[in-house]
Design an enzyme around this catalytic site. Structure first.
Site, short mmCIF file in Angstrom:
data_model
loop_
_atom_site.label_atom_id
_atom_site.label_comp_id
_atom_site.label_asym_id
_atom_site.label_seq_id
_atom_site.Cartn_x
_atom_site.Cartn_y
_atom_site.Cartn_z
N ASP A 1 0.79 -1.22 0.00
CA ASP A 1 0.00 0.00 0.00
C ASP A 1 0.82 1.27 0.00
O ASP A 1 2.01 1.28 0.29
CB ASP A 1 -0.95 0.02 1.19
CG ASP A 1 -2.27 -0.64 0.87
OD1 ASP A 1 -2.85 -0.33 -0.18
OD2 ASP A 1 -2.72 -1.48 1.66
N THR A 2 0.12 2.37 -0.28
CA THR A 2 0.67 3.71 -0.29
C THR A 2 -0.52 4.65 -0.22
O THR A 2 -1.62 4.23 0.12
CB THR A 2 1.53 3.93 -1.56
OG1 THR A 2 2.02 5.25 -1.55
CG2 THR A 2 0.73 3.71 -2.82
N VAL A 3 -0.34 5.93 -0.53
CA VAL A 3 -1.48 6.83 -0.63
C VAL A 3 -1.42 7.57 -1.96
O VAL A 3 -0.34 7.77 -2.52
CB VAL A 3 -1.58 7.84 0.53
CG1 VAL A 3 -1.67 7.12 1.86
CG2 VAL A 3 -0.40 8.81 0.52
N TYR B 1 2.50 9.04 -2.98
CA TYR B 1 3.36 9.43 -1.84
C TYR B 1 3.44 8.23 -0.90
O TYR B 1 2.41 7.73 -0.46
CB TYR B 1 2.70 10.64 -1.20
CG TYR B 1 3.26 11.22 0.06
CD1 TYR B 1 4.61 11.25 0.35
CD2 TYR B 1 2.39 11.84 0.97
CE1 TYR B 1 5.08 11.85 1.51
CE2 TYR B 1 2.84 12.44 2.12
CZ TYR B 1 4.18 12.45 2.40
OH TYR B 1 4.64 13.04 3.55
#
Length: 530
Positions: A349-351, A367
């Protein structure tokens, strides 16, 4: 398309002025507030992204990396910024091979690359924004100081991954020694202090001032080879996006060291088959996507790495001859057998945040700190979680992605854009670690081959073939009938414990200016318009 409104899900979001789509409502609201203060989509995206570091602290933060893709409606052109950090100058693969190591462990201090995010944010605001950096940082400072109630997905991540925290990481990211639970308040006065210094002095405060000194002390204490010179040399790099048409719709990606070329190759392979004639959630479509993934990721592991001052020759991946040769290896009825070690450690995951403003400027920004909580270390004074993106290097001698001092690792981060020039532009992102390239092609196919609206294309079931293990992971929304058919075709299956990543997208119609947005139910976000 009719909708009975008798089940879970939501319709797309529509707006005519501006829109933000991201994985947490507070970040979307912050972005729109920045637009209301006279900022543009760049200002808003940076403001919202920084807020996400406090809404989803396991997924991202000040010690991470950033990639941004900007589409300018006035010129019809796209430009991009690579804000990924580099290995310390003194660290080389041969050093680790001499210690008997075969890979860079995600838990090793040598996995920590110099954070690139703050320089990227500073450059984006200074070169493409309308507001000053202090104004853009204000929402993040507010949430860092006042706190954010922990949402459900964030609580799941904290419960699942808090064991990775070590040293000051435990102090800054645990609640009295325990993972934050749903509804509890996460705040970071230490990071608020860091952001105030950055607001005052810009990126210099992070790379040359007290924040750098705090981070460097943590790294050196654990045996890192990082130096003040490594931080001072950090600069985000403007890059030219790469693109390829899929049935008349251009998929636009960043060049290496990101894996955007992988998404282009998967789409190119899928275009060789009549995907639109298949059941979108049927075994045949899942199988073709898995086989395209198998071949494209194997090609990525051979061809993609940091090109340094030059550019990589991607003809071995993306030329028509290469695509045709790979497509001929796909059996529509039988799973292939290619297995290949990943060039990077796997993360999930990440954003992501996308903003389109009233002028039609589109920003696609991603990010991340790579693994949940990054390396697990955080700086003592300012609580900056340190990414472990260096685990994306290989130690294989002579490989294009071989670890070397001052080099960037292979990156899984992909901010994307889909465009038909003169008709629409759609900034989008699909989180999910290595899944991202497959996710980009899957979302594109949902939109183009099956005519799904943005929200339906995001909601649709996902699958991913891991070429290191050969296992095909399915979300629970695929039926047992489909799973049995895939097993008959030779696939080894696993079921995803949690939904794969997340996605957001905003489509801007060039002729009417109408904005249509969608946000993934696999996260706690929203598409919010004005």
């Amino acid at each position: 398309m009719s909708h009975s409104y008798q089940g879970p899900g939501r319709a797309p979001m529509f707006a005519t002025d501006a829109m933000c789509a991201t994985s947490h409502p507070f970040a979307a609201r912050a972005a729109l507030e920045i637009l209301g203060e006279g900022g543009n989509a760049v200002d808003a995206a940076v403001a919202g992204a920084l807020v996400l570091g406090f809404c989803e602290p396991a997924m991202t933060g000040l010690g991470g990396d950033v990639f941004a893709l900007i589409h300018d409606p006035s010129t019809g052109k796209s430009r991009a910024l690579n804000g990924s950090g580099r290995a310390p100058a003194a660290l080389h693969a041969e050093n680790l091979r001499a210690q008997g190591l075969a890979s860079v462990s995600p838990d090793s201090i040598h996995s920590v690359t110099v954070p690139g995010a703050i320089d990227a944010f500073d450059r984006l605001i200074g070169e493409d924004g309308r507001l000053d950096l202090a104004t853009v940082l204000a929402p993040a400072i507010h949430y860092a100081e006042s706190g954010v109630p922990v949402h459900r997905r964030t609580a799941i991540d904290a419960e699942t991954f808090h064991g990775r925290l070590k040293g000051a990481g435990k102090t800054h990211f645990l609640n009295a020694g325990q993972p934050y639970r749903e509804g509890e308040l996460f705040a970071s006065k230490a990071q608020a202090d860091a952001l105030r210094l950055i607001a005052q002095d810009g990126a210099k405060a992070f790379y040359e001032g007290p924040i750098m000194e705090d981070i460097l002390a943590t790294l050196r204490a654990e045996g890192g080879l990082h130096t003040a010179e490594d931080f001072a040399a950090t600069q985000a790099t403007p890059v030219t996006p790469i693109r390829r048409a899929y049935h008349g719709h251009d998929l636009v990606e960043l060049p290496p060291n990101g894996q955007g070329a992988t998404a282009l190759l998967i789409a190119a392979l899928l275009e060789k088959f009549d995907i639109a004639a298949l059941d979108p959630n049927g075994a045949e479509r899942v199988h073709l996507e898995a086989e395209a993934t198998r071949l494209a990721y194997a090609a990525r592991n051979r061809f993609v790495g940091d090109p340094g001052d030059g550019t990589l020759d991607l003809d071995g991946m993306l030329s028509e001859q290469a695509v045709d040769a790979l497509a001929s290896q796909i059996d529509p009825k039988r799973a292939g057998t290619i297995l290949q070690p990943r060039a990077e450690a796997m993360h999930k995951d990440t954003v992501y945040i996308t903003v389109v403003d009233r002028d039609g400027l589109c920003v696609s920004l991603i990010y991340s700190v790579f693994w949940p909580y990054g390396s697990g270390w955080a700086s003592e004074r300012y609580g900056v979680a340190l990414q472990n993106r260096g685990a994306g290097f290989t130690l294989d001698e002579g490989h294009v992605n071989e670890l070397a001092g001052g080099k960037r690792p292979l990156h899984t981060l992909l901010p994307g854009l889909i465009e038909v020039p003169g008709h629409y532009a759609m900034p989008f992102g699909v989180m999910g670690g290595p899944y991202q390239a497959t996710g980009h092609a899957h979302l594109l196919s949902n939109l183009v081959d099956f005519g799904m609206d943005i929200q339906a294309a995001i909601d649709a079931p996902r699958s991913f073939l891991d070429i290191a293990t050969g296992k095909l992971e399915l979300e629970s929304t695929f039926s047992e009938t489909v799973a049995a058919k895939l097993e008959e075709m030779g696939h080894t299956l696993t079921r995803a414990a949690v939904g794969m990543g997340g996605a957001q997208a905003i489509r801007r119609d060039v002729n009417t200016g109408l904005l249509t947005g969608g946000s993934d139910p696999r996260k706690d976000g929203i598409a919010l318009g004005a």
